[in-house]
Design an enzyme around this catalytic site. Structure first.
Site, PDB file in Angstrom:
ATOM      1  N   ARG A  12      -5.989  -7.065 -16.160  1.00  0.00           N
ATOM      2  CA  ARG A  12      -6.161  -8.528 -16.007  1.00  0.00           C
ATOM      3  C   ARG A  12      -6.573  -9.122 -17.343  1.00  0.00           C
ATOM      4  NH1 ARG A  12     -10.334 -10.580 -13.121  1.00  0.00           N
ATOM      5  NH2 ARG A  12     -11.538  -8.695 -12.746  1.00  0.00           N
ATOM      6  N   MET A 142     -27.506 -19.103 -24.345  1.00  0.00           N
ATOM      7  CA  MET A 142     -28.524 -19.182 -23.294  1.00  0.00           C
ATOM      8  C   MET A 142     -27.888 -18.916 -21.931  1.00  0.00           C
ATOM      9  SD  MET A 142     -29.744 -23.047 -22.978  1.00  0.00           S
ATOM     10  CE  MET A 142     -28.769 -24.372 -22.400  1.00  0.00           C
ATOM     11  N   TYR A 147     -25.801 -10.302 -21.763  1.00  0.00           N
ATOM     12  CA  TYR A 147     -24.444 -10.215 -22.336  1.00  0.00           C
ATOM     13  C   TYR A 147     -24.485 -10.318 -23.866  1.00  0.00           C
ATOM     14  CZ  TYR A 147     -19.423 -11.510 -22.730  1.00  0.00           C
ATOM     15  OH  TYR A 147     -18.082 -11.584 -23.048  1.00  0.00           O
ATOM     16  N   PRO A 177     -13.837 -12.613 -29.642  1.00  0.00           N
ATOM     17  CA  PRO A 177     -13.141 -13.808 -29.158  1.00  0.00           C
ATOM     18  C   PRO A 177     -14.137 -14.929 -28.875  1.00  0.00           C
ATOM     19  CG  PRO A 177     -12.577 -11.855 -27.820  1.00  0.00           C
ATOM     20  CD  PRO A 177     -13.763 -11.503 -28.675  1.00  0.00           C
ATOM     21  N   GLY A 178     -13.667 -16.149 -29.071  1.00  0.00           N
ATOM     22  CA  GLY A 178     -14.375 -17.298 -28.507  1.00  0.00           C
ATOM     23  C   GLY A 178     -13.985 -17.396 -27.043  1.00  0.00           C
TER      24      GLY A 178
HETATM   25  P1  NDP Z   1     -11.600 -10.364 -16.841  1.00  0.00           P
HETATM   26  O1  NDP Z   1     -12.773 -10.570 -15.951  1.00  0.00           O
HETATM   27  O2  NDP Z   1     -10.454 -11.306 -16.747  1.00  0.00           O
HETATM   28  O3  NDP Z   1     -11.056  -8.865 -16.701  1.00  0.00           O
HETATM   29  C1  NDP Z   1     -11.952  -7.804 -16.828  1.00  0.00           C
HETATM   30  C2  NDP Z   1     -11.233  -6.478 -16.763  1.00  0.00           C
HETATM   31  O4  NDP Z   1     -12.218  -5.448 -16.967  1.00  0.00           O
HETATM   32  C3  NDP Z   1     -10.600  -6.186 -15.420  1.00  0.00           C
HETATM   33  O5  NDP Z   1      -9.435  -5.394 -15.593  1.00  0.00           O
HETATM   34  C4  NDP Z   1     -11.678  -5.391 -14.696  1.00  0.00           C
HETATM   35  O6  NDP Z   1     -11.182  -4.529 -13.662  1.00  0.00           O
HETATM   36  C5  NDP Z   1     -12.221  -4.562 -15.863  1.00  0.00           C
HETATM   37  N1  NDP Z   1     -13.577  -4.058 -15.610  1.00  0.00           N
HETATM   38  C6  NDP Z   1     -14.687  -4.758 -15.332  1.00  0.00           C
HETATM   39  N2  NDP Z   1     -15.731  -3.946 -15.118  1.00  0.00           N
HETATM   40  C7  NDP Z   1     -15.257  -2.679 -15.268  1.00  0.00           C
HETATM   41  C8  NDP Z   1     -15.825  -1.384 -15.133  1.00  0.00           C
HETATM   42  N3  NDP Z   1     -17.127  -1.211 -14.824  1.00  0.00           N
HETATM   43  N4  NDP Z   1     -15.026  -0.315 -15.321  1.00  0.00           N
HETATM   44  C9  NDP Z   1     -13.719  -0.458 -15.643  1.00  0.00           C
HETATM   45  N5  NDP Z   1     -13.125  -1.650 -15.777  1.00  0.00           N
HETATM   46  C10 NDP Z   1     -13.877  -2.752 -15.584  1.00  0.00           C
HETATM   47  O7  NDP Z   1     -12.227 -10.394 -18.317  1.00  0.00           O
HETATM   48  P2  NDP Z   1     -11.634 -10.989 -19.685  1.00  0.00           P
HETATM   49  O8  NDP Z   1     -10.233 -10.595 -19.844  1.00  0.00           O
HETATM   50  O9  NDP Z   1     -12.012 -12.408 -19.772  1.00  0.00           O
HETATM   51  O10 NDP Z   1     -12.555 -10.213 -20.751  1.00  0.00           O
HETATM   52  C11 NDP Z   1     -12.129  -9.011 -21.394  1.00  0.00           C
HETATM   53  C12 NDP Z   1     -13.145  -8.656 -22.454  1.00  0.00           C
HETATM   54  O11 NDP Z   1     -13.250  -9.729 -23.401  1.00  0.00           O
HETATM   55  C13 NDP Z   1     -14.567  -8.450 -21.920  1.00  0.00           C
HETATM   56  O12 NDP Z   1     -15.205  -7.422 -22.627  1.00  0.00           O
HETATM   57  C14 NDP Z   1     -15.230  -9.777 -22.206  1.00  0.00           C
HETATM   58  O13 NDP Z   1     -16.623  -9.638 -22.282  1.00  0.00           O
HETATM   59  C15 NDP Z   1     -14.592 -10.132 -23.525  1.00  0.00           C
HETATM   60  N6  NDP Z   1     -14.626 -11.548 -23.855  1.00  0.00           N
HETATM   61  C16 NDP Z   1     -14.058 -12.469 -23.020  1.00  0.00           C
HETATM   62  C17 NDP Z   1     -14.075 -13.803 -23.362  1.00  0.00           C
HETATM   63  C18 NDP Z   1     -13.465 -14.843 -22.511  1.00  0.00           C
HETATM   64  O14 NDP Z   1     -13.656 -16.031 -22.837  1.00  0.00           O
HETATM   65  N7  NDP Z   1     -12.726 -14.528 -21.464  1.00  0.00           N
HETATM   66  C19 NDP Z   1     -14.720 -14.267 -24.603  1.00  0.00           C
HETATM   67  C20 NDP Z   1     -15.266 -13.211 -25.411  1.00  0.00           C
HETATM   68  C21 NDP Z   1     -15.218 -11.903 -25.037  1.00  0.00           C
HETATM   69  P3  NDP Z   1     -10.900  -5.106 -12.171  1.00  0.00           P
HETATM   70  O15 NDP Z   1      -9.669  -5.955 -12.289  1.00  0.00           O
HETATM   71  O16 NDP Z   1     -10.704  -3.897 -11.360  1.00  0.00           O
HETATM   72  O17 NDP Z   1     -12.119  -5.919 -11.804  1.00  0.00           O
END
Ligand code: NDP
Length: 240
Positions: A12, A142, A147, A177-178
């Site tokens: 995802r 905040m 995180y 990423p932002g």
């Molecule tokens: P999403 O919530 O859209 O997707 C998260 C993905 O990580 C999913 O595939 C989920 O699996 C998987 N996941 C979550 N927990 C676990 C776990 N314990 N073990 C294995 N897989 C796990 O997140 P984003 O795409 O938005 O974020 C991706 C990364 O980017 C993250 O590290 C996030 O912190 C970072 N990020 C995101 C930002 C944003 O604005 N979106 C900004 C900055 C950083 P499942 O589908 O099964 O739940």
């Protein structure tokens, strides 16, 4: 030979875009996820990329999952530690569970996923480790002490591991990423999201694909001289 890339949380959001971009760039890609079987099945049907379910916070599950990925695809040469979660709340109201879940998934996961692959990478004299950190690990946010701490920890991990492996053909880098338009950001309250977008000089959220292409660069031979670095992709928000 085609290189194997493993992307955690690859089914995802940002992870799915990374998988697709790496596949398009010619890598053999595998994606892991935590529990959303429906999204994983949809992703697999669309892309043909194999999916594997385990919790990146569990060391034994990571070791077993990686062994299966390697048995079915070959040694992992590119590891993208992307999986992450938020459990927001002010620190003075934060439970130990909120703290631990976020540290476990966003920071412990780096040990759990990287430790099982690093010896093989060193033996083969090639590896790419890419960590998806966050703007909020750089500036603090905040409501996200847990995180922000985990994501800042990601950056320290990258800097130290890069030094240990720079003479082994292995690069280790972070992308910060932002705010990117994924389910994670869609879960924010509408008013908070409006305030966030207003603070982005480009006036919009980023797209997952805009992070994915940075991963493709870092995985490639052209990215070979970059290591221990933090690549900011955030629409112009100032980072000291
Ligand atoms: P999403 O919530 O859209 O997707 C998260 C993905 O990580 C999913 O595939 C989920 O699996 C998987 N996941 C979550 N927990 C676990 C776990 N314990 N073990 C294995 N897989 C796990 O997140 P984003 O795409 O938005 O974020 C991706 C990364 O980017 C993250 O590290 C996030 O912190 C970072 N990020 C995101 C930002 C944003 O604005 N979106 C900004 C900055 C950083 P499942 O589908 O099964 O739940």
């Amino acid at each position: 030979m085609t290189k194997v890339a493993l992307v955690t949380g690859g089914t995802r959001g940002i992870g799915a875009a990374i998988c697709k971009a790496l596949q398009e760039a010619g890598y053999k890609v595998a994606a892991s996820y935590a529990g959303n079987d429906e999204a994983a099945a949809k992703f697999k049907a669309e892309t043909g990329i194999p999916v594997y379910k385990w919790d990146v916070g569990d060391f034994d599950a990571c070791a077993a999952g990686i062994a299966q990925v390697e048995a079915e695809n070959g040694p992992v040469e590119i590891l993208v530690n992307n999986a992450g979660i938020t459990k927001d709340g002010f620190f003075h109201k934060m439970s130990k569970d909120q703290w631990s879940a976020v540290i476990r998934t966003n920071l412990d996961s780096l040990f759990n996923m990287t430790r099982p692959v690093i010896e093989g990478m060193r033996a083969r004299s090639f590896g790419r480790i890419i960590v998806i950190s966050s703007i909020n690990g750089q500036k603090g946010q905040m409501g996200q002490v847990n995180y922000s701490a985990a994501k800042a920890g990601d950056i320290g991990f990258v800097k130290a591991l890069a030094q240990e492996n720079a003479n082994k053909g292995i690069t280790v880098n972070a992308i910060t990423p932002g705010y990117i338009g994924t389910d994670m950001v869609a879960a924010m309250p509408e008013e908070a999201l409006k305030r966030v977008v207003a603070g982005i000089p480009m006036g919009r959220l980023g797209k997952p694909e805009e992070i994915a292409q940075m991963v493709v660069f870092l995985a490639s031979d052209n990215g070979a001289f970059a290591t221990g670095a933090t690549f900011t992709v955030n629409g112009g928000q100032y980072m000291a």
